[in-house]
Motif scaffolding. Structure first.
Motif, PDB file in Angstrom:
ATOM      1  N   ALA A  88       2.089   8.198-162.429  1.00 44.33           N
ATOM      2  CA  ALA A  88       2.241   7.899-164.110  1.00 44.33           C
ATOM      3  C   ALA A  88       2.844   6.633-164.229  1.00 44.33           C
ATOM      4  CB  ALA A  88       2.716   9.250-164.626  1.00 44.33           C
ATOM      5  N   VAL A  89       4.119   6.766-163.886  1.00 43.27           N
ATOM      6  CA  VAL A  89       5.002   5.575-164.197  1.00 43.27           C
ATOM      7  C   VAL A  89       4.330   4.243-163.718  1.00 43.27           C
ATOM      8  CG1 VAL A  89       6.984   4.437-163.584  1.00 43.27           C
ATOM      9  CG2 VAL A  89       7.269   6.883-164.000  1.00 43.27           C
ATOM     10  N   PHE A  90       3.757   4.174-162.412  1.00 48.27           N
ATOM     11  CA  PHE A  90       3.072   2.726-161.965  1.00 48.27           C
ATOM     12  C   PHE A  90       1.883   2.587-162.772  1.00 48.27           C
ATOM     13  CE2 PHE A  90       6.570   3.277-158.867  1.00 48.27           C
ATOM     14  CZ  PHE A  90       6.635   2.238-158.171  1.00 48.27           C
ATOM     15  N   ALA A  91       1.094   3.521-162.783  1.00 50.00           N
ATOM     16  CA  ALA A  91      -0.186   3.391-163.715  1.00 50.00           C
ATOM     17  C   ALA A  91       0.004   2.918-165.185  1.00 50.00           C
ATOM     18  CB  ALA A  91      -1.199   4.599-163.419  1.00 50.00           C
ATOM     19  N   THR A  92       1.019   3.434-165.919  1.00 48.33           N
ATOM     20  CA  THR A  92       1.410   3.162-166.946  1.00 48.33           C
ATOM     21  C   THR A  92       1.707   1.811-167.230  1.00 48.33           C
ATOM     22  OG1 THR A  92       1.879   5.562-167.764  1.00 48.33           O
ATOM     23  CG2 THR A  92       2.527   3.700-169.112  1.00 48.33           C
ATOM     24  N   SER A  93       2.539   1.333-166.167  1.00 48.65           N
ATOM     25  CA  SER A  93       2.975   0.022-166.234  1.00 48.65           C
ATOM     26  C   SER A  93       1.788  -1.098-166.057  1.00 48.65           C
ATOM     27  CB  SER A  93       4.373  -0.256-165.237  1.00 48.65           C
ATOM     28  OG  SER A  93       3.620  -0.402-163.679  1.00 48.65           O
ATOM     29  N   LEU A  94       0.633  -0.633-165.558  1.00 51.04           N
ATOM     30  CA  LEU A  94      -0.451  -1.645-165.311  1.00 51.04           C
ATOM     31  C   LEU A  94      -1.004  -1.629-166.607  1.00 51.04           C
ATOM     32  CD1 LEU A  94      -1.976  -0.251-161.990  1.00 51.04           C
ATOM     33  CD2 LEU A  94      -1.062  -2.474-162.369  1.00 51.04           C
ATOM     34  N   VAL A  95      -1.094  -0.685-167.688  1.00 50.36           N
ATOM     35  CA  VAL A  95      -1.903  -0.592-168.806  1.00 50.36           C
ATOM     36  C   VAL A  95      -0.659  -1.483-169.775  1.00 50.36           C
ATOM     37  CG1 VAL A  95      -2.529   0.824-170.693  1.00 50.36           C
ATOM     38  CG2 VAL A  95      -3.109   1.395-168.372  1.00 50.36           C
ATOM     39  N   ILE A 101       6.657  -3.117-160.267  1.00 53.35           N
ATOM     40  CA  ILE A 101       7.057  -4.160-159.171  1.00 53.35           C
ATOM     41  C   ILE A 101       7.514  -5.522-159.812  1.00 53.35           C
ATOM     42  CG2 ILE A 101       6.135  -5.173-157.032  1.00 53.35           C
ATOM     43  CD1 ILE A 101       6.506  -2.223-156.702  1.00 53.35           C
ATOM     44  N   GLU A 102       6.822  -5.837-160.873  1.00 54.20           N
ATOM     45  CA  GLU A 102       7.181  -7.124-161.386  1.00 54.20           C
ATOM     46  C   GLU A 102       8.651  -6.896-162.096  1.00 54.20           C
ATOM     47  OE1 GLU A 102       6.275 -10.001-165.398  1.00 54.20           O
ATOM     48  OE2 GLU A 102       4.628  -8.674-164.611  1.00 54.20           O
ATOM     49  N   ARG A 103       8.998  -5.915-162.842  1.00 51.97           N
ATOM     50  CA  ARG A 103      10.451  -5.834-163.229  1.00 51.97           C
ATOM     51  C   ARG A 103      11.369  -5.942-162.048  1.00 51.97           C
ATOM     52  NH1 ARG A 103       9.474  -0.488-166.441  1.00 51.97           N
ATOM     53  NH2 ARG A 103       7.489  -0.860-166.570  1.00 51.97           N
ATOM     54  N   LEU A 104      11.012  -5.179-160.898  1.00 49.35           N
ATOM     55  CA  LEU A 104      11.920  -5.297-159.654  1.00 49.35           C
ATOM     56  C   LEU A 104      12.014  -6.753-159.157  1.00 49.35           C
ATOM     57  CD1 LEU A 104      10.821  -2.005-157.890  1.00 49.35           C
ATOM     58  CD2 LEU A 104      12.751  -2.365-159.071  1.00 49.35           C
ATOM     59  N   GLY A 116       3.041 -14.901-159.154  1.00 49.63           N
ATOM     60  CA  GLY A 116       3.945 -13.774-158.578  1.00 49.63           C
ATOM     61  C   GLY A 116       3.586 -12.830-159.442  1.00 49.63           C
ATOM     62  N   VAL A 117       3.325 -12.893-160.647  1.00 47.10           N
ATOM     63  CA  VAL A 117       2.941 -11.727-161.759  1.00 47.10           C
ATOM     64  C   VAL A 117       1.870 -11.144-161.181  1.00 47.10           C
ATOM     65  CG1 VAL A 117       2.386 -11.060-163.899  1.00 47.10           C
ATOM     66  CG2 VAL A 117       4.289 -12.904-163.466  1.00 47.10           C
ATOM     67  N   ALA A 118       0.875 -12.064-160.792  1.00 49.05           N
ATOM     68  CA  ALA A 118      -0.523 -11.437-160.428  1.00 49.05           C
ATOM     69  C   ALA A 118      -0.592 -10.700-159.084  1.00 49.05           C
ATOM     70  CB  ALA A 118      -1.546 -12.628-160.024  1.00 49.05           C
ATOM     71  N   TYR A 119       0.553 -11.178-158.309  1.00 47.77           N
ATOM     72  CA  TYR A 119       0.773 -10.528-156.850  1.00 47.77           C
ATOM     73  C   TYR A 119       1.385  -9.143-157.087  1.00 47.77           C
ATOM     74  CZ  TYR A 119       2.998  -9.379-152.464  1.00 47.77           C
ATOM     75  OH  TYR A 119       3.128  -8.707-151.343  1.00 47.77           O
ATOM     76  N   THR A 120       2.664  -9.044-157.981  1.00 48.78           N
ATOM     77  CA  THR A 120       3.204  -7.783-158.041  1.00 48.78           C
ATOM     78  C   THR A 120       2.304  -7.009-158.870  1.00 48.78           C
ATOM     79  OG1 THR A 120       4.052  -8.736-160.450  1.00 48.78           O
ATOM     80  CG2 THR A 120       5.441  -8.913-158.752  1.00 48.78           C
ATOM     81  N   ARG A 174       6.021 -12.466-147.474  1.00 48.38           N
ATOM     82  CA  ARG A 174       6.479 -13.456-146.916  1.00 48.38           C
ATOM     83  C   ARG A 174       5.316 -14.413-146.545  1.00 48.38           C
ATOM     84  NH1 ARG A 174      11.307 -13.067-143.367  1.00 48.38           N
ATOM     85  NH2 ARG A 174      10.183 -14.637-142.218  1.00 48.38           N
ATOM     86  N   ARG A 175       4.414 -14.063-146.273  1.00 41.14           N
ATOM     87  CA  ARG A 175       3.096 -14.980-146.161  1.00 41.14           C
ATOM     88  C   ARG A 175       2.653 -15.495-147.487  1.00 41.14           C
ATOM     89  NH1 ARG A 175      -0.883 -13.130-141.635  1.00 41.14           N
ATOM     90  NH2 ARG A 175      -1.394 -15.148-141.574  1.00 41.14           N
ATOM     91  N   VAL A 176       2.466 -14.862-148.428  1.00 38.03           N
ATOM     92  CA  VAL A 176       2.174 -15.315-149.757  1.00 38.03           C
ATOM     93  C   VAL A 176       3.191 -16.370-150.021  1.00 38.03           C
ATOM     94  CG1 VAL A 176       1.673 -14.531-152.100  1.00 38.03           C
ATOM     95  CG2 VAL A 176       0.886 -13.255-150.264  1.00 38.03           C
ATOM     96  N   ARG A 177       4.467 -16.027-150.194  1.00 38.12           N
ATOM     97  CA  ARG A 177       5.578 -17.270-150.606  1.00 38.12           C
ATOM     98  C   ARG A 177       5.264 -18.273-149.593  1.00 38.12           C
ATOM     99  NH1 ARG A 177      11.006 -15.007-152.209  1.00 38.12           N
ATOM    100  NH2 ARG A 177      10.775 -15.777-154.206  1.00 38.12           N
ATOM    101  N   ALA A 178       5.136 -18.212-148.369  1.00 41.17           N
ATOM    102  CA  ALA A 178       5.033 -19.216-147.516  1.00 41.17           C
ATOM    103  C   ALA A 178       3.914 -20.189-147.722  1.00 41.17           C
ATOM    104  CB  ALA A 178       4.941 -18.928-146.073  1.00 41.17           C
ATOM    105  N   GLY A 179       2.646 -19.527-148.267  1.00 44.32           N
ATOM    106  CA  GLY A 179       1.521 -20.211-148.643  1.00 44.32           C
ATOM    107  C   GLY A 179       1.829 -20.871-149.687  1.00 44.32           C
ATOM    108  N   HIS A 180       2.454 -20.370-150.796  1.00 42.08           N
ATOM    109  CA  HIS A 180       2.554 -21.055-152.052  1.00 42.08           C
ATOM    110  C   HIS A 180       3.514 -22.336-151.903  1.00 42.08           C
ATOM    111  CE1 HIS A 180       0.356 -18.721-154.796  1.00 42.08           C
ATOM    112  NE2 HIS A 180       0.712 -17.608-154.193  1.00 42.08           N
ATOM    113  N   VAL A 181       4.563 -22.200-151.096  1.00 44.48           N
ATOM    114  CA  VAL A 181       5.546 -23.198-150.643  1.00 44.48           C
ATOM    115  C   VAL A 181       4.820 -24.412-150.126  1.00 44.48           C
ATOM    116  CG1 VAL A 181       7.480 -23.893-149.378  1.00 44.48           C
ATOM    117  CG2 VAL A 181       7.402 -21.779-150.669  1.00 44.48           C
TER     118      VAL A 181
END
Length: 183
Positions: A88-95, A101-104, A116-120, A174-181
């Motif tokens: 419920a917490v995670f799904a509500t944060s999608l809405v 995960i973005e907050r973290l 990064g927002v899209a990834y989170t 790590r792979r996603v971040r390395a790809g963006h760098v």
């Protein structure tokens, strides 16, 4: 002392299935409802967040039901409750973003880029899927499996799967971040 309470509550929550398994072989379910009730009250006192107050109240309902009917099933439903509340917490944060995960992520990287927002958001969706599957298995073990199987899944295997998801996401990140760098 201030940090000891949440740590103790975390350890009790993690150990809950194993405590129930060992206790149900020795005591009637109504007596095993007491640790769940105590844990619920401690959670209610320790937290200021509404979702955990609701979880504590529902855990008290499970404990009370077990005490009144002297049945183990309500006690075995606690992991289902926790998975449902986390879903419920995670799904509500999608809405209603930002996602959990973005907050973290913003704790570590306040200026999180759009990628990064899209990834989170995607990671939050993956966690929602995990809570659905994990909660479903927790429910199945509560309803149809032996006490030993229920304790094994909810007290060990589910935590191992959660750890694998954490580790897998860390590797992907790590792979996603390395790809963006390099991209």
């Amino acid at each position: 002392m201030k940090h000891l309470r949440p740590a103790l509550l975390g350890v009790l929550s993690l150990a809950y299935p194993l405590l129930m398994y060992s206790g149900l072989g020795r005591f009637e379910p109504r007596w095993m409802a007491i640790p769940l009730g105590v844990m619920a009250v401690l959670r209610a006192v320790a937290t200021k967040e509404r979702v955990w107050l609701v979880t504590a109240a529902l855990a008290l309902v499970l404990a009370g039901t077990s005490m009144l009917g002297n049945h183990a099933l309500p006690l075995k439903l606690y992991p289902v409750l926790v998975n449902s509340m986390l879903l419920a917490v995670f799904a509500t944060s999608l809405v209603y973003p930002p996602t959990v995960i973005e907050r973290l992520a913003r704790l570590r990287e306040p200026e999180l880029p759009a990628s990064g927002v899209a990834y989170t958001r995607r990671v939050t969706q993956v966690w929602c899927g995990f809570f659905v599957v994990n909660g479903g298995i927790a429910l199945a073990t509560a309803l149809w499996a032996s006490d030993a199987t229920w304790a094994l899944y909810n007290g060990l295997i589910s935590y191992g799967l959660m750890g694998l998801l954490f580790a897998g996401e860390w590797l992907v990140r790590r792979r996603v971040r390395a790809g963006h760098v390099h991209g």
